[in-house]
Design an enzyme around this catalytic site. Structure first.
Site, short mmCIF file in Angstrom:
data_model
loop_
_atom_site.label_atom_id
_atom_site.label_comp_id
_atom_site.label_asym_id
_atom_site.label_seq_id
_atom_site.Cartn_x
_atom_site.Cartn_y
_atom_site.Cartn_z
N GLY A 13 42.47 40.29 40.61
CA GLY A 13 44.16 40.30 40.25
C GLY A 13 44.85 39.90 41.11
N ASP A 77 34.26 35.19 37.07
CA ASP A 77 33.39 34.30 37.66
C ASP A 77 33.06 34.74 39.02
OD1 ASP A 77 34.82 32.28 36.17
OD2 ASP A 77 36.79 32.60 37.10
N ASP A 141 46.20 48.34 44.28
CA ASP A 141 45.57 49.78 44.23
C ASP A 141 45.46 50.50 45.54
OD1 ASP A 141 45.40 48.82 41.62
OD2 ASP A 141 43.34 48.16 41.66
N MET A 183 49.25 51.51 37.41
CA MET A 183 47.95 50.92 37.52
C MET A 183 47.47 51.48 38.89
SD MET A 183 48.46 46.62 37.37
CE MET A 183 48.19 45.75 35.70
N ARG A 185 43.73 51.67 38.69
CA ARG A 185 42.16 52.23 38.56
C ARG A 185 41.74 53.47 38.76
NH1 ARG A 185 38.28 47.28 40.20
NH2 ARG A 185 38.63 48.26 42.29
N HIS A 286 51.83 44.61 34.22
CA HIS A 286 51.81 43.66 35.13
C HIS A 286 53.01 43.40 35.83
CE1 HIS A 286 47.99 43.22 33.06
NE2 HIS A 286 47.48 42.83 34.25
N GLN A 288 54.05 45.52 37.74
CA GLN A 288 53.80 45.98 39.16
C GLN A 288 53.16 44.92 40.05
OE1 GLN A 288 51.96 50.02 38.35
NE2 GLN A 288 51.98 49.15 36.52
O1 F6P Z 1 43.16 45.97 40.71
C1 F6P Z 1 44.34 45.37 40.46
C2 F6P Z 1 44.71 45.80 38.95
O2 F6P Z 1 46.15 45.68 38.82
C3 F6P Z 1 44.64 47.29 38.43
O3 F6P Z 1 45.63 47.96 39.01
C4 F6P Z 1 44.46 47.17 37.12
O4 F6P Z 1 43.67 47.99 36.45
C5 F6P Z 1 43.92 45.55 36.85
O5 F6P Z 1 43.77 44.98 38.08
C6 F6P Z 1 44.28 45.12 35.90
O6 F6P Z 1 43.44 43.68 35.81
P1 F6P Z 1 43.98 42.37 34.95
O7 F6P Z 1 45.05 41.65 35.26
O8 F6P Z 1 42.54 41.78 34.41
O9 F6P Z 1 44.64 43.16 33.52
#
Ligand code: F6P
Length: 362
Positions: A13, A77, A141, A183, A185, A286, A288
């Site tokens: 991400g 990937d 994170d 966010m 995780r 997102h 964030q």
């Molecule tokens: O690891 C960064 C993060 O933004 C996490 O906080 C979140 O769970 C995840 O990526 C979201 O991923 P995606 O962009 O695939 O939705």
């Protein structure tokens, strides 16, 4: 001596600060160390497809402050378990040898990988295959081991804190309960830091399982104290006393396929059954990770970029640049991968929050 050729890729991400790292790394590597630099596009997929651009002073001019990544990214990937079409069927295969061949053919001496734990796990695996790798710790994170802080985290905390302020005024106007999902995780750093800075009343993090009854207790206490509104910030990966998390979706072929999401809605529904006040929720999502990079993240990222260029010059491969007690350093990717840096429930930040009267729903 042969001019070193460095290849950069950004995986996972995106996080604010990626462009600032690229900027500092390219400038230092070219102007100070006389290297050549290319950038693979879309993370490891670009390495597999040999899809790259040349990076120089001109092409990286004006990117320092920008969010996102000029190299694009992918959080799928994994080349050690890669989805390909073979004989009309989609299968998963280890294609890392093709990547190593591409590096050799292009004369790449060092691969500099900007990523979080999924991306850096592959970085470690390429190092084990003999590729000269240097890692840079990226993630909003802040959950990577061996470094005090990752770039992107400060910007995310600023964004959440600012939005908590906005949610405060509307929540107070309607005397509601607002559940705000952020966010992170399975690490509660964003919720904890922005919950303290943004004056949340309840902070729910994965490291401290919550009970809905304790949250109700805090809401009732606030109502009794003449504060008939409550802000609850919840990390997307928070768990209740039974260890149940809320999974939003499963992204196949991602190194970490679980995407959390929906816990704020879940908690809102539960609270509505238990209290008379109106409950609303808001998942910041997102937002964030988007937009401008904070000044602190720009500073941290350029420090990481210069440190990565220095590490490459010193040929200290198989390592990730890190920051410890304010000083730039490095550590082996072997140490970085395998453990996650989570919030210590007995640590200082939790102590601070509790001292301020913030509830953890426990
Ligand atoms: O690891 C960064 C993060 O933004 C996490 O906080 C979140 O769970 C995840 O990526 C979201 O991923 P995606 O962009 O695939 O939705």
């Amino acid at each position: 001596m042969k001019k070193k050729k460095i290849a950069i890729l950004t995986g996972g991400g995106d996080a604010p600060g990626l462009n600032a790292v690229i900027y500092a790394l390219v400038r230092t590597s070219i102007a100070k160390y006389d290297c050549e630099v290319i950038g693979y596009k879309f993370g490891y997929r670009g390495l597999y497809n040999n899809d790259y651009i040349n990076l120089d002073i001109k092409s990286t001019s004006g990117i320092l402050h920008k969010g996102g990544t000029v190299l694009y990214s992918s959080n799928k990937d994994n080349l050690f378990d890669y989805k390909i079409e073979e004989h009309g069927r989609t299968i998963k295969k280890d294609v890392s040898d093709i990547a190593v061949e591409n590096l050799k053919r292009d004369g790449v001496d060092v691969l500099c990988i900007l990523g979080g734990d999924g991306t850096l796990t592959s970085a470690r695996d390429f190092a084990r295959k003999g590729v000269n790798v240097v890692g840079v710790p990226k993630t909003i994170d802040n959950d990577l081991a061996c470094t005090d802080v990752t770039f992107g985290f400060d910007t995310a905390v600023n964004i959440v804190t600012e939005n908590l302020g906005r949610l405060h005024t509307t929540t107070e106007s309607h005397q509601r309960v607002m559940v705000v999902e952020v966010m992170g995780r399975s690490a509660g750093w964003i919720a904890l830091a922005s919950g303290i800075a943004g004056s949340a009343d309840v902070i729910l993090i994965p490291e401290i399982p919550y009970s809905i009854e304790k949250i109700v207790q805090k809401i009732n206490e606030r109502n009794a104290a003449g504060k008939p509104f409550t802000i609850i910030i919840v990390c997307e990966g928070a768990v209740d006393k039974n260890g149940a998390a809320v999974v939003g979706k499963v992204v196949e072929d991602s190194p970490d396929p679980i995407r959390f999401g929906g816990i704020a809605a879940h908690i809102s529904r539960q609270l509505e059954q238990l209290i008379k006040q109106e409950v609303r929720y808001c998942a910041l999502g997102h937002i964030q990770r988007g937009g401008e990079t904070s000044a602190a993240d720009r500073m941290l990222s350029v420090r990481y970029g210069v440190a990565a260029a220095d590490l490459i010059e010193q040929e200290k491969y198989g390592n990730m640049v890190c920051i410890r007690d304010g000083k730039m350093s490095y550590d082996s990717l072997e140490n970085v991968i395998g453990s996650t840096k989570v919030v210590d429930p007995d640590g200082e930040l939790v102590y601070i929050a509790r001292s301020l009267g913030i509830s953890f729903g426990a």
